[in-house]
Design an enzyme around this catalytic site. Sequence first.
Site, mmCIF file in Angstrom:
data_model
loop_
_atom_site.group_PDB
_atom_site.id
_atom_site.type_symbol
_atom_site.label_atom_id
_atom_site.label_comp_id
_atom_site.label_asym_id
_atom_site.label_seq_id
_atom_site.Cartn_x
_atom_site.Cartn_y
_atom_site.Cartn_z
ATOM 1 N N ASP A 38 0.835 -1.208 0.000
ATOM 2 C CA ASP A 38 0.000 0.000 0.000
ATOM 3 C C ASP A 38 0.864 1.249 0.000
ATOM 4 O O ASP A 38 0.557 2.236 -0.653
ATOM 5 C CB ASP A 38 -0.886 0.042 1.256
ATOM 6 C CG ASP A 38 -2.119 -0.828 1.090
ATOM 7 O OD1 ASP A 38 -2.357 -1.290 -0.050
ATOM 8 O OD2 ASP A 38 -2.823 -1.046 2.089
ATOM 9 N N LYS A 117 -13.204 -5.262 11.212
ATOM 10 C CA LYS A 117 -12.868 -5.622 9.828
ATOM 11 C C LYS A 117 -11.963 -6.848 9.874
ATOM 12 O O LYS A 117 -10.815 -6.766 10.311
ATOM 13 C CB LYS A 117 -12.151 -4.464 9.142
ATOM 14 C CG LYS A 117 -11.950 -4.680 7.666
ATOM 15 C CD LYS A 117 -11.463 -3.403 7.011
ATOM 16 C CE LYS A 117 -11.465 -3.513 5.506
ATOM 17 N NZ LYS A 117 -10.543 -4.510 4.985
ATOM 18 N N ARG A 138 -14.798 -13.266 -4.060
ATOM 19 C CA ARG A 138 -15.035 -11.901 -4.499
ATOM 20 C C ARG A 138 -14.540 -11.675 -5.932
ATOM 21 O O ARG A 138 -15.168 -10.982 -6.715
ATOM 22 C CB ARG A 138 -14.311 -10.944 -3.554
ATOM 23 C CG ARG A 138 -14.437 -9.512 -3.909
ATOM 24 C CD ARG A 138 -13.781 -8.663 -2.819
ATOM 25 N NE ARG A 138 -13.923 -7.264 -3.102
ATOM 26 C CZ ARG A 138 -13.123 -6.579 -3.902
ATOM 27 N NH1 ARG A 138 -12.146 -7.201 -4.513
ATOM 28 N NH2 ARG A 138 -13.308 -5.300 -4.107
ATOM 29 N N CYS A 419 36.799 7.722 17.592
ATOM 30 C CA CYS A 419 38.148 7.894 18.127
ATOM 31 C C CYS A 419 39.201 7.252 17.238
ATOM 32 O O CYS A 419 40.379 7.260 17.559
ATOM 33 C CB CYS A 419 38.227 7.308 19.530
ATOM 34 S SG CYS A 419 38.064 5.518 19.524
ATOM 35 N N CYS A 440 37.037 6.333 24.266
ATOM 36 C CA CYS A 440 36.349 6.767 23.047
ATOM 37 C C CYS A 440 35.220 7.720 23.443
ATOM 38 O O CYS A 440 34.429 7.405 24.328
ATOM 39 C CB CYS A 440 35.803 5.549 22.319
ATOM 40 S SG CYS A 440 34.629 5.964 21.026
HETATM 41 S S1 IVH Z 1 -18.938 -4.916 5.147
HETATM 42 C C1 IVH Z 1 -18.708 -2.796 0.572
HETATM 43 N N1 IVH Z 1 -17.884 -5.930 7.290
HETATM 44 O O1 IVH Z 1 -13.477 -5.807 3.901
HETATM 45 C C2 IVH Z 1 -18.214 -3.916 1.377
HETATM 46 N N2 IVH Z 1 -16.649 -6.056 5.295
HETATM 47 O O2 IVH Z 1 -12.652 -3.494 2.104
HETATM 48 C C3 IVH Z 1 -18.783 -3.850 2.730
HETATM 49 N N3 IVH Z 1 -14.491 -7.184 5.542
HETATM 50 O O3 IVH Z 1 -14.491 -6.920 0.810
HETATM 51 C C4 IVH Z 1 -18.414 -5.023 3.471
HETATM 52 N N4 IVH Z 1 -14.683 -7.632 7.672
HETATM 53 O O4 IVH Z 1 -14.346 -8.693 2.576
HETATM 54 C C5 IVH Z 1 -17.727 -5.687 5.986
HETATM 55 N N5 IVH Z 1 -17.108 -6.785 9.279
HETATM 56 C C6 IVH Z 1 -16.951 -6.576 7.980
HETATM 57 C C7 IVH Z 1 -15.804 -6.988 7.292
HETATM 58 C C8 IVH Z 1 -15.678 -6.691 5.943
HETATM 59 C C9 IVH Z 1 -13.930 -7.759 6.607
HETATM 60 C C10 IVH Z 1 -13.884 -7.125 4.199
HETATM 61 C C11 IVH Z 1 -14.817 -7.518 3.112
HETATM 62 C C12 IVH Z 1 -14.735 -6.432 2.070
HETATM 63 C C13 IVH Z 1 -13.582 -5.639 2.524
HETATM 64 C C14 IVH Z 1 -13.829 -4.197 2.230
#
Ligand code: IVH
Length: 676
Positions: A38, A117, A138, A419, A440
């Site tokens: 990133d 997340k 996905r 030194c 030193c």
């Molecule tokens: S909601 C529009 N909830 O994060 C997508 N996503 O960057 C909204 N992810 O592709 C998804 N934990 O695979 C949601 N608690 C969570 C999540 C989550 C991981 C991942 C997901 C998504 C990505 C988005």
Amino acid sequence: MLNKDMAKRAAKLRELINNYRYNYHVLNKSLMSEAAADSLKHELSQIEEKHPELVTPDSPTQRVGGQPLPGFKQIRHSSRMLSLNDVFNREELEAWITRATKLLPASANLEFWMDIKMDGLAAALVYEEGVLAQAVTRGDGFVGEDVTMNVRTIESVPLRLRHVKGPSFHKFLKGRTEVRGEIVMYKKDFKKLNEKRAKASLPTFANPRNLAAGTIRQLDPKLVAQRPLHFHAYDLIRNDRGEVPTNEFAYKALRELGVIANSTATVAKNAEQIMKFYKYWEQKRQDLPFNTDGLVVKINDRRLHDRLGVVGKAPRASVAFKYPAEQATTKVKDIFVSIGRTGAATPVAILKPVVVAGSTVQMATLHNEGEIHRKDIRIGDSVIVQKAGDVIPEVVKPLAELRDGSEKPFVMPTHCPDCNTKLIKAKETEAVWRCPNNACPSRSWKLIGHFTSKGALDIESLGEKNVVSLIGAGLVKDPADIYTVKKEDLLKLERFADISAEKLAKAIADKKNPPLARFVYGLGIRHVGEQTAIDLANHFKKLTRLSNSTIDELSEVEGVGEVVAEAIVEWFARPANQKLLKKFQKIGVKPEEVRRSTGPLTGVSIVVTGSLDSMSREEAAEKIRALGGIFQSSVGQETDYLVVGDNVGESKLTKARKLGTKQIDEQDLLKLLERK
Ligand code: IVH
């Protein structure tokens, strides 16, 4: 940078990022952390922003999603699987909320739904009449891979949705219901599996997500079944979108239907509450079963999602609220060698400042010469830097692909940069070069600072700054010189007035006969900490006996192993150190001998284990020694008492029991100390 160089740099970045992505998404191999990738992508997009003419259609900044893997059937998603935009702090979070608010009617009830997340791979499970019909990765967001057979092996994925009564959830068993979520491998399972692979000499996986991704894209479902994967849902989709009014409702329905949805997910009313949740999980994330790099925050009311729409590949109604990355990429501007107290010459990288895990990093340790050559880090290299916890940042590896030919290999100096004394290695096999010169300048200010510090000579009012000025004024070159400093000398320095100079001169003079243990500790011998110094002093009693001791004699001391014994012998063998000891003698500095026959505790050996209420272990040691007793660090044949404090370790107790050592408590110790 010149435009020409900029174009070259952009091309190199593009190639490297594309290569990383191909390895990661198609071959399930990780060449660097996502944070590092990133960071490179960020650099590339900055160049492209400044020079739009450099943007190419194949630039990683122009693309979304992964490439489908050949071998699985391609399935088009019913609706696009989107990604999320990132925010990193309160400001950016509030900016997101403000933008959304502006686009919504004033009457909208702006409530948020927050979840962790999860760091896994996204999948869409399609249920027809309540039965699992299809599971799709996905992919690029539009088209994914049919991994139904593999997902069927995941225990937490219901093959049939749970039969629920009641009107609000029952409808999800009819027609088409899509459940989206994350396939994760738990940290503990990842660790076990990787250990097993390492034992079998199989390549190990970089992280649980890679392992989960590698597993789900296995062509053989039997193999998948052997790997523990879990599915945690975050979305419930129906053709009639009105059937799922809020995200809170979605989670409730999912749980009713027998799907895991994180119980930690909850509602927030405003930015304040989101911040609280964010900070809470930043501290507690280690306790989660899976890895996470942030939160997902969504507007709770799903009707508002449609109104807000999508920009690029991300919905306006949700964001990822990320924790600061622990890795980043930057450039090594130079490498210099820093000399420590014991003379160790440590190469340090000077970096182009970069933010890692929330703070700016400008320097990173390179450990030693061998490490630099093993990693092939050159001056001018683009590198990945990382910070883990509170430790000093380090250079993980160079990105050799980004070299332009101007990078210079690092040459370890043969002489001390301060030194000019020839650097030496104690042994051929040692990794670390050392400056052997006690005088030193860089060694000496660290060593003198150590000699006068609290645990050693404890010379009040001689702080680091004064040490530096004394060295700067040429008054002090080694710890012995401290004793030659007179009041008049101090008055010449900026910091001192009559009283302060007198006070310091007296404090120094008062320490001409320090306890042997403190003196030995103050010498800064490698591996000799405060406790080892106490044990050495108790054992040898006189400095001359310690300085003439052999490795065998030293090894008799409790707690002194071969490495420590060698370091001690080596220290006393060095002519420069012998000279220093003679100098102390000449000036009249004489550490107190440890005598057994001077107090009521004469001949009594005491070990303290655990913590005491009325004093620290160091205080206990001093008191015991003041009465002629011997303070030992571990229980042996000759130990008379084991004082058992709070929070004791089992090993000392076991040993005491085995040897029949008398165990006493703190009150008993206080009584012993009152013996007069
Ligand atoms: S909601 C529009 N909830 O994060 C997508 N996503 O960057 C909204 N992810 O592709 C998804 N934990 O695979 C949601 N608690 C969570 C999540 C989550 C991981 C991942 C997901 C998504 C990505 C988005």
